[in-house]
Design an enzyme around this catalytic site. Structure first.
Site, PDB file in Angstrom:
ATOM      1  N   LYS A 229      -1.698   5.892   2.190  1.00 21.10           N
ATOM      2  CA  LYS A 229      -2.274   5.869   0.840  1.00 21.10           C
ATOM      3  C   LYS A 229      -2.841   7.230   0.480  1.00 21.10           C
ATOM      4  O   LYS A 229      -2.690   7.712  -0.634  1.00 21.10           O
ATOM      5  CB  LYS A 229      -3.367   4.799   0.734  1.00 21.10           C
ATOM      6  CG  LYS A 229      -2.779   3.417   0.620  1.00 21.10           C
ATOM      7  CD  LYS A 229      -3.742   2.436  -0.018  1.00 21.10           C
ATOM      8  CE  LYS A 229      -3.047   1.112  -0.230  1.00 21.10           C
ATOM      9  NZ  LYS A 229      -3.922  -0.032  -0.259  1.00 21.10           N
TER      10      LYS A 229
ATOM     11  N   LYS B 297      10.757  -0.729   2.967  1.00 21.88           N
ATOM     12  CA  LYS B 297       9.933  -1.933   3.081  1.00 21.88           C
ATOM     13  C   LYS B 297       9.533  -2.443   1.698  1.00 21.88           C
ATOM     14  O   LYS B 297       9.073  -1.660   0.861  1.00 21.88           O
ATOM     15  CB  LYS B 297       8.664  -1.606   3.889  1.00 21.88           C
ATOM     16  CG  LYS B 297       7.794  -2.817   4.135  1.00 21.88           C
ATOM     17  CD  LYS B 297       6.437  -2.431   4.672  1.00 21.88           C
ATOM     18  CE  LYS B 297       5.427  -2.315   3.567  1.00 21.88           C
ATOM     19  NZ  LYS B 297       4.040  -2.199   3.987  1.00 21.88           N
TER      20      LYS B 297
ATOM     21  N   LYS C 216       4.351  -3.876  -2.983  1.00 24.69           N
ATOM     22  CA  LYS C 216       3.890  -3.726  -4.368  1.00 24.69           C
ATOM     23  C   LYS C 216       3.742  -2.251  -4.707  1.00 24.69           C
ATOM     24  O   LYS C 216       4.049  -1.814  -5.803  1.00 24.69           O
ATOM     25  CB  LYS C 216       2.505  -4.386  -4.526  1.00 24.69           C
ATOM     26  CG  LYS C 216       2.538  -5.891  -4.451  1.00 24.69           C
ATOM     27  CD  LYS C 216       1.163  -6.478  -4.078  1.00 24.69           C
ATOM     28  CE  LYS C 216       1.327  -7.698  -3.194  1.00 24.69           C
ATOM     29  NZ  LYS C 216       0.117  -8.142  -2.508  1.00 24.69           N
TER      30      LYS C 216
HETATM   31  P1  TYM Z   1      -0.898  -7.865   2.351  1.00 24.64           P
HETATM   32  O1  TYM Z   1      -1.608  -8.622   1.294  1.00 24.64           O
HETATM   33  O2  TYM Z   1      -0.455  -6.473   2.056  1.00 24.64           O
HETATM   34  O3  TYM Z   1       0.377  -8.663   2.804  1.00 24.64           O
HETATM   35  C1  TYM Z   1       0.298 -10.048   3.145  1.00 24.64           C
HETATM   36  C2  TYM Z   1       1.226 -10.332   4.297  1.00 24.64           C
HETATM   37  O4  TYM Z   1       2.580 -10.027   3.922  1.00 24.64           O
HETATM   38  C3  TYM Z   1       3.177  -9.205   4.911  1.00 24.64           C
HETATM   39  N1  TYM Z   1       4.163  -8.310   4.281  1.00 24.64           N
HETATM   40  C4  TYM Z   1       5.411  -8.123   4.761  1.00 24.64           C
HETATM   41  N2  TYM Z   1       6.038  -8.631   5.832  1.00 24.64           N
HETATM   42  C5  TYM Z   1       7.323  -8.254   6.032  1.00 24.64           C
HETATM   43  N3  TYM Z   1       8.001  -7.405   5.206  1.00 24.64           N
HETATM   44  C6  TYM Z   1       7.404  -6.871   4.114  1.00 24.64           C
HETATM   45  N4  TYM Z   1       8.088  -6.071   3.310  1.00 24.64           N
HETATM   46  C7  TYM Z   1       6.039  -7.224   3.846  1.00 24.64           C
HETATM   47  N5  TYM Z   1       5.147  -6.903   2.882  1.00 24.64           N
HETATM   48  C8  TYM Z   1       4.013  -7.578   3.161  1.00 24.64           C
HETATM   49  C9  TYM Z   1       2.006  -8.403   5.491  1.00 24.64           C
HETATM   50  O5  TYM Z   1       2.311  -7.882   6.763  1.00 24.64           O
HETATM   51  C10 TYM Z   1       0.928  -9.456   5.530  1.00 24.64           C
HETATM   52  O6  TYM Z   1       1.016 -10.245   6.689  1.00 24.64           O
HETATM   53  N6  TYM Z   1      -4.670  -6.457   5.291  1.00 24.64           N
HETATM   54  C11 TYM Z   1      -3.802  -7.570   4.942  1.00 24.64           C
HETATM   55  C12 TYM Z   1      -4.560  -8.786   4.442  1.00 24.64           C
HETATM   56  C13 TYM Z   1      -5.604  -9.245   5.384  1.00 24.64           C
HETATM   57  C14 TYM Z   1      -5.406  -9.894   6.628  1.00 24.64           C
HETATM   58  C15 TYM Z   1      -6.696 -10.149   7.157  1.00 24.64           C
HETATM   59  C16 TYM Z   1      -4.266 -10.254   7.348  1.00 24.64           C
HETATM   60  C17 TYM Z   1      -6.948  -9.139   5.171  1.00 24.64           C
HETATM   61  N7  TYM Z   1      -7.590  -9.679   6.253  1.00 24.64           N
HETATM   62  C18 TYM Z   1      -6.881 -10.767   8.392  1.00 24.64           C
HETATM   63  C19 TYM Z   1      -4.433 -10.885   8.593  1.00 24.64           C
HETATM   64  C20 TYM Z   1      -5.720 -11.139   9.099  1.00 24.64           C
HETATM   65  C21 TYM Z   1      -2.851  -7.106   3.860  1.00 24.64           C
HETATM   66  O7  TYM Z   1      -3.121  -6.176   3.153  1.00 24.64           O
HETATM   67  O8  TYM Z   1      -1.747  -7.885   3.698  1.00 24.64           O
END
Ligand code: TYM
Length: 323
Positions: free
Chosen positions: A110, A189, A192
């Site tokens: 970022k 990948k 968003k």
């Molecule tokens: P976030 O909101 O960016 O994404 C949610 C989940 O989707 C998965 N993901 C993907 N998996 C495979 N291919 C992709 N292209 C792809 N894009 C997104 C992410 O790996 C994620 O599992 N920090 C986390 C949210 C969070 C969290 C937590 C997760 C906050 N606290 C505690 C686990 C445990 C996040 O930003 O995910």
């Protein structure tokens, strides 16, 4: 096993979120104790419009229910409804080396893209660690991009346990090989922030348009191609059934097909794959008080668990007298 995961309401969910994470939540809820939450505190590092954050949080809850998250089996809640997590974040913050956070890819990426870094973005993995540790989670189903954060969580928990005694359960990331990094419309990948997503509940016409514009290579039609290295095939495989996958793979190996054919097939399997969820979504949308009840009950259950863990941790480190 206690299974926990969170998802940010920074935009509507996309195929990467579903295949990388949400599908695992739904599979794992059958046999395990699932805790799933909408990470609105994390989203505040990106969304700075209160009405939008409210709406996206609500949409996220409805999306998860429509996709099959079952409140009879799993606990669904909103992150900020459990203030114990924020208290735990501070406790963990006091033992977090700066270097550990400086090495986190998500932050570095970022920053490299020119996103102004504030303390919330920098310490994001500490809040995420608290999210996980507050519920004694064993497994954390996520996509590949979150694995490093779970390593940070393990490091923080191990160091706390070493210093103050065994207060935390060490969690493990659960990543599906075939969906660790779901590709977006440009082959990178799906994310968003890369503007390459296909939304789960976007208008069917709009999503078909995006699918038809997925970038492909310019090799001649007649050339045989390796399905394993092709992102379009990767998407098809996530939604098609066994015989259709075999058939498509054979077509790739044989050559003599156009990518337009594969794109159409992807659009068709996607429509069928998400048809039930679309219908369920419309039902939940019409029952706002049911959604409120589910979230309130989830928050109450989650708070009870987190309060017990916080108590244990506060006693361990001297914030509270030991019980
Ligand atoms: P976030 O909101 O960016 O994404 C949610 C989940 O989707 C998965 N993901 C993907 N998996 C495979 N291919 C992709 N292209 C792809 N894009 C997104 C992410 O790996 C994620 O599992 N920090 C986390 C949210 C969070 C969290 C937590 C997760 C906050 N606290 C505690 C686990 C445990 C996040 O930003 O995910």
């Amino acid at each position: 096993m206690r299974v926990l995961s969170g998802i940010q309401p920074t935009g509507r969910f996309h195929w990467g979120n579903y295949f990388g994470a949400i599908r695992q939540y739904i599979d794992l809820q059958q046999e395990h104790d699932g805790y799933y939450f909408i990470a609105n505190l994390h989203a505040l590092t990106t969304i700075r419009d209160s009405a939008q954050l409210q709406q996206l949080t609500r949409d996220a809850a409805i999306d998860l229910l429509a996709l099959g998250l079952d409140p009879e089996k799993a606990t669904l809640f909103i992150q900020s409804d459990v203030p114990e997590v924020s208290q735990l974040t501070w406790i963990l913050m006091t033992g977090t080396p700066m270097g550990l956070l400086e090495r986190c890819h998500a932050y570095k990426e970022k920053k490299a893209r020119g996103v102004p870094a504030d303390a919330g973005l920098f310490t994001y993995p500490v809040l995420m660690s608290a999210d996980i540790l507050a519920y004694d989670a064993n497994w954390v189903p996520v996509g590949q991009d979150q694995v490093q954060h779970i390593e940070v969580c393990r490091d923080l928990a191990t160091s706390f346990n070493h210093h103050f005694g065994e207060a935390f359960v060490l969690p493990e990331a659960r990543v599906l090989d075939e969906a660790a990094k779901v590709p977006g419309t440009d082959g990178e990948k799906m994310s968003k922030s890369y503007d390459n997503i296909i939304g789960l509940f976007e208008d069917e016409k709009a999503s078909r348009k995006k699918i038809m514009r997925i970038q492909t290579d310019s090799r001649p039609m007649e050339d045989p191609k390796d399905p394993e290295t092709d992102h379009l095939f990767q998407l098809f495989r996530l939604m098609a059934d066994g015989p259709a996958i075999e058939e498509m793979a054979a077509l790739y190996r044989q050559g003599g097909f156009g990518y337009g054919h594969v794109k159409k097939a992807v659009a068709e399997v996607a429509d069928a794959y998400f048809a039930d969820a679309r219908a369920r979504r419309a039902e939940f949308e019409n029952r706002p008080s049911t959604v409120d009840d589910i979230l309130n009950a989830g928050a109450a259950r989650a708070r009870e668990t987190a309060a017990a863990v916080l108590d244990r941790v506060e006693s361990a480190c001297g914030i509270k007298a030991p019980a």
